[in-house]
Design an enzyme around this catalytic site. Structure first.
Site, PDB file in Angstrom:
ATOM      1  N   GLU A 121     -12.538  -8.525  -6.561  1.00 52.12           N
ATOM      2  CA  GLU A 121     -11.474  -7.609  -6.221  1.00 52.12           C
ATOM      3  C   GLU A 121     -11.281  -7.518  -4.541  1.00 52.12           C
ATOM      4  O   GLU A 121     -12.396  -8.184  -3.938  1.00 52.12           O
ATOM      5  CB  GLU A 121     -11.462  -6.293  -6.860  1.00 52.12           C
ATOM      6  CG  GLU A 121     -11.173  -6.251  -8.306  1.00 52.12           C
ATOM      7  CD  GLU A 121     -11.249  -4.868  -9.091  1.00 52.12           C
ATOM      8  OE1 GLU A 121     -11.313  -3.831  -8.110  1.00 52.12           O
ATOM      9  OE2 GLU A 121     -11.340  -4.792 -10.177  1.00 52.12           O
ATOM     10  N   HIS A 240      -2.476   3.401  -3.516  1.00 51.30           N
ATOM     11  CA  HIS A 240      -2.477   1.988  -4.361  1.00 51.30           C
ATOM     12  C   HIS A 240      -1.205   1.330  -3.944  1.00 51.30           C
ATOM     13  O   HIS A 240      -0.074   1.789  -4.058  1.00 51.30           O
ATOM     14  CB  HIS A 240      -2.851   2.033  -5.693  1.00 51.30           C
ATOM     15  CG  HIS A 240      -3.271   0.898  -6.308  1.00 51.30           C
ATOM     16  ND1 HIS A 240      -2.313  -0.347  -6.577  1.00 51.30           N
ATOM     17  CD2 HIS A 240      -4.630   0.702  -6.966  1.00 51.30           C
ATOM     18  CE1 HIS A 240      -3.313  -1.192  -7.241  1.00 51.30           C
ATOM     19  NE2 HIS A 240      -4.539  -0.432  -7.404  1.00 51.30           N
ATOM     20  N   ARG A 286      -6.955  -2.110   1.005  1.00 51.83           N
ATOM     21  CA  ARG A 286      -5.542  -1.624   0.368  1.00 51.83           C
ATOM     22  C   ARG A 286      -4.803  -0.709   1.311  1.00 51.83           C
ATOM     23  O   ARG A 286      -3.550  -1.028   1.245  1.00 51.83           O
ATOM     24  CB  ARG A 286      -6.205  -0.465  -0.793  1.00 51.83           C
ATOM     25  CG  ARG A 286      -6.877  -1.238  -2.035  1.00 51.83           C
ATOM     26  CD  ARG A 286      -7.092  -0.097  -3.028  1.00 51.83           C
ATOM     27  NE  ARG A 286      -7.285  -0.713  -4.051  1.00 51.83           N
ATOM     28  CZ  ARG A 286      -7.983   0.308  -5.244  1.00 51.83           C
ATOM     29  NH1 ARG A 286      -8.297   1.419  -4.983  1.00 51.83           N
ATOM     30  NH2 ARG A 286      -8.132  -0.469  -6.243  1.00 51.83           N
ATOM     31  N   HIS A 345      -3.333   7.360  -4.849  1.00 52.38           N
ATOM     32  CA  HIS A 345      -4.395   6.877  -5.760  1.00 52.38           C
ATOM     33  C   HIS A 345      -5.797   7.425  -5.784  1.00 52.38           C
ATOM     34  O   HIS A 345      -6.085   7.608  -6.794  1.00 52.38           O
ATOM     35  CB  HIS A 345      -4.244   5.318  -5.518  1.00 52.38           C
ATOM     36  CG  HIS A 345      -5.029   4.762  -6.518  1.00 52.38           C
ATOM     37  ND1 HIS A 345      -4.957   4.523  -8.049  1.00 52.38           N
ATOM     38  CD2 HIS A 345      -6.253   3.687  -6.408  1.00 52.38           C
ATOM     39  CE1 HIS A 345      -5.921   3.978  -8.472  1.00 52.38           C
ATOM     40  NE2 HIS A 345      -6.721   3.450  -7.975  1.00 52.38           N
ATOM     41  N   ARG A 380     -11.465   3.268   0.933  1.00 48.87           N
ATOM     42  CA  ARG A 380     -12.495   3.104  -0.292  1.00 48.87           C
ATOM     43  C   ARG A 380     -12.440   1.575  -0.704  1.00 48.87           C
ATOM     44  O   ARG A 380     -11.507   1.177  -0.823  1.00 48.87           O
ATOM     45  CB  ARG A 380     -12.092   3.998  -1.468  1.00 48.87           C
ATOM     46  CG  ARG A 380     -12.736   3.456  -2.637  1.00 48.87           C
ATOM     47  CD  ARG A 380     -12.598   4.344  -3.842  1.00 48.87           C
ATOM     48  NE  ARG A 380     -11.178   4.197  -4.263  1.00 48.87           N
ATOM     49  CZ  ARG A 380     -10.818   3.494  -5.415  1.00 48.87           C
ATOM     50  NH1 ARG A 380     -11.804   2.780  -6.309  1.00 48.87           N
ATOM     51  NH2 ARG A 380      -9.565   3.276  -5.572  1.00 48.87           N
TER      52      ARG A 380
END
Length: 533
Positions: A121, A240, A286, A345, A380
Site C-alpha cells: 500500500e 482518505h 495520503r 477517515h 498515519r
C-alpha cells in the site's frame, strides 16, 4: 439490559471496557479469564470503524522485510513527529499479534505455499499488508473476535448503552455515566469502576463527508477531556483520498490497495493529475493525495479512481466490497472510473497514552483510534491503525492484569447531567458541515476562529449530552489546528503552507487550553452560523 442499574456492585475486579470494536474486543479476550464488562453503544462490531477496514494489517512477516524497515516507513510518513521508539516497538510486536488473530480464527489470505500473503500500500517500501479476501480484513477480524468474546464466560457484554461522562475522584477514575442509546429521555445509569478502558473509536462523524460509522463522533475523547485528561495531536485528521461519492453517509471506501494494484487517479478529462504533484504519484502519502483530489474537485474537473486497465474483469474477485458498493450505485468499476472525494477517515490525535496505554488519569486506559500513542505522528501510514489497536489492546490487558485496584466509592458516581434534552433540529448537521468547511482538508485562521467560537459556545450551552460531547471534541480539534501555524502531515494551513522547524513537536493540550483559545479571540471576520443548543 433489564438489570443494568443493579449489575454493577462496587468491586475491585470490575474492569470496564467501553467500545465494541477491535481494540475493545481484543483487550477483553486478552484479559480472560479475568472478569470484564464490555459496553457498546451498538451491537458488537456494528458501530466500529475496524469492521469497515479494507486495507488490512501492516506487519513485516514476509521474507526480506523487517520491523526496522516498517518503522522507518512509519517515521518517513509521519511529518517529523513520530515517536521512533513507539513505532519500532509497534513493528516488532506485529508478528505476535498476527498469530494471536490467527488463533482467534481470522482467515488471513495465504499464498500457494501456505505462507501469509502480503500486499503493498501507499508509502510502504515493501509488500507487508496482510489481507482477508482482498478487502475484507476488518469485517473478518471483527467477526472472529465477536464470536470469541461471546463464547468467553468471563466477558459480560452490555449493548445499547453509550458512555456520556467519565466520573473521577481526586484525579482517579471512579466510574462511568451511561445512557440508553436512541432514548434521550432515559435516565442515566452510573457504573462504579476503578479500571476503565476507553476504546470508543475516532471522530470521523464530526465531518459531513466521512468513511466512519455514526458512532465515531469523538465521544471517548470528549468524556476523557471533560474529566481533565491530556489530549495529544488533535489537529491531525487524516482524510482518505478515495471515498466513493454516491450520496451515502457514511461514504463507502475505495481501499488504498486498489492503487497498490495499479489503479490510477484521473480527472473528468482522463488526465492523471498526481503524476505532476509527487514522484510517487498515486502511491504518495495520503495527505498529499487527498489535497490533490480536493484541488481537482475544487477546480471543477472532478476526481475519479480508474481501475479499468489495472484490474478490469478481476475487480470483483480481488475487491468484492468495493465492487458491491459501486454496483449498488449503478457503477461497474471494471469498466467505469469511480467518482471519489476526500473524506474524514482516521484521527492521529486522541487521548494521550504512554507505551502501556495509560492516560493522564489514574485508572483510565485508552486503546485504538481514541488514543494517541505517537506512532502515527502527523500522518498515519496505511494499515498501521489495526496493528496499533491490537498491540496496545494487548499491552493494556497485560498492564491491568498486573495490578490491583481499590473498590470504587459509589457515593461519588452521581450523574454529571441528569436531564437530557432531545438533539436540536439540524444542530448535528450544522456542526458536521462547519467541521468540513472550516476544519477540513485545507484550513485557515479566519475559518478556524469562526469554528472555535461556535463550538466553544455550544460546548458550554448544549443540554443534549451527545451534542455537547461532539462540540467538545470539535472545539479541541479546531483550537489545536488554529494554534499550529504551519502545515505538517495531514494538517494543512493555506495561510501557513510550509513546515516550521520550530513546531516540529507533538501537541499536548487539554479542554481548558481549548476554552482559553476561544476566550482570547476577537469577533471573527466570517459571519458565525447559529446552532441550536
Amino acid at each position: 439490559m433489564t438489570t443494568l442499574e443493579n449489575a454493577f456492585s462496587p468491586s475491585a475486579n470490575n474492569v470496564v471496557i467501553v467500545g465494541g470494536g477491535l481494540a475493545g474486543l481484543f483487550c477483553a479476550l486478552k484479559l480472560a479469564p479475568r472478569p470484564v464488562t464490555v459496553i457498546s453503544a451498538a451491537p458488537l462490531g456494528e458501530g466500529a470503524s475496524s469492521a469497515w477496514a479494507q486495507g488490512g494489517i501492516a506487519a513485516a512477516v514476509a521474507e526480506g522485510d523487517s520491523a526496522e524497515s516498517h518503522a522507518a516507513d512509519t517515521v518517513a510518513v509521519g511529518g517529523g513527529i513520530v515517536d521512533e521508539e513507539i513505532a519500532l516497538g509497534l513493528a516488532r510486536e506485529a508478528g505476535a499479534r498476527i498469530h494471536d488473530l490467527l488463533a482467534y480464527g481470522v482467515p488471513f489470505d495465504r499464498d500457494l505455499e501456505g505462507r501469509l500473503a502480503v500486499g503493498r500500500e501507499a508509502a510502504h517500501s515493501a509488500r507487508r499488508i496482510v489481507h482477508v479476501q482482498g478487502d475484507m480484513a476488518g469485517k473478518a477480524i471483527i467477526a472472529a473476535l465477536v464470536e470469541g468474546v461471546r463464547k468467553t464466560p468471563s466477558i459480560r457484554v452490555i449493548e445499547g448503552y453509550a458512555a456520556e461522562a467519565l466520573l473521577t475522584e481526586n484525579s482517579e477514575v471512579a466510574g462511568l455515566q451511561v445512557r440508553k442509546t436512541g432514548d434521550a429521555a432515559s435516565k442515566p445509569v452510573t457504573i462504579a469502576s476503578s479500571a476503565i478502558v476507553l476504546a470508543t473509536g475516532g471522530i470521523g462523524h464530526l465531518y459531513a463527508v466521512t468513511t466512519n460509522p455514526v458512532e465515531a463522533s469523538g465521544l471517548g475523547l470528549a468524556i476523557a477531556a471533560r474529566a481533565g485528561a491530556i489530549i495529544a495531536d488533535p489537529e491531525f485528521v487524516q482524510f482518505h483520498p478515495t471515498a466513493i461519492m454516491v450520496g451515502k453517509d457514511p461514504a463507502p471506501l475505495a481501499t488504498e490497495a486498489l492503487r497498490g494494484e495499479g489503479a490510477t487517479l484521473v480527472n473528468s478529462k482522463g488526465e492523471r493529475f498526481m503524476v505532476a504533484l509527487n514522484p510517487l504519484a498515486e502511491l504518495a502519502p495520503r495527505d498529499i493525495v487527498a489535497r490533490g483530489v480536493f484541488a481537482e474537485i475544487a477546480a471543477g474537473r472532478g476526481a475519479f479512481l480508474d481501475a479499468t486497465q489495472a484490474l478490469g474483469a478481476r475487480f470483483a474477485q480481488k475487491f468484492p466490497t468495493v465492487y458491491a458498493s459501486c454496483l449498488a450505485a449503478g457503477i461497474d468499476p471494471a469498466q467505469q472510473p469511480i467518482p471519489i472525494a476526500p473524506a474524514a477517515h482516521y484521527h492521529m490525535g486522541g487521548i494521550a497514552v504512554d507505551k502501556r496505554g495509560r492516560t493522564s488519569i489514574k485508572g483510565l486506559w485508552a486503546g485504538g483510534e481514541v488514543s494517541s500513542t505517537g506512532a502515527h505522528g502527523a500522518n498515519r501510514l496505511a494499515s498501521n491503525s489495526l496493528l496499533e489497536a491490537v498491540v496496545y489492546a494487548a499491552r493494556i490487558a497485560e498492564d491491568i492484569d498486573g495490578q490491583t485496584f481499590n473498590t470504587p466509592r459509589v457515593s461519588h458516581t452521581k450523574p454529571v447531567l441528569s436531564e437530557n434534552s432531545a438533539m436540536p433540529a439540524s444542530a448535528e448537521a450544522d456542526l458536521r458541515a462547519m467541521m468540513s468547511s472550516h476544519v477540513g482538508v485545507i484550513r485557515d485562521a479566519d475559518h478556524l476562529a469562526d469554528a472555535i467560537q461556535t463550538f466553544a459556545a455550544l460546548e458550554q450551552t448544549a443540554t443534549n449530552t451527545s451534542l455537547r460531547n461532539m462540540a467538545t471534541t470539535a472545539l479541541i480539534v479546531a483550537a489545536s489546528a488554529w494554534a499550529r501555524r504551519e502545515s505538517r502531515g495531514a494538517h494543512f494551513r493555506s495561510d501557513y503552507p510550509a513546515e516550521d522547524p520550530a513546531q516540529k513537536k507533538r501537541t499536548m493540550t487539554t479542554l481548558d487550553d481549548a476554552r482559553q483559545v476561544a476566550a482570547g479571540m476577537i469577533a471573527p471576520s466570517i459571519k458565525k452560523r447559529s446552532m441550536g443548543a
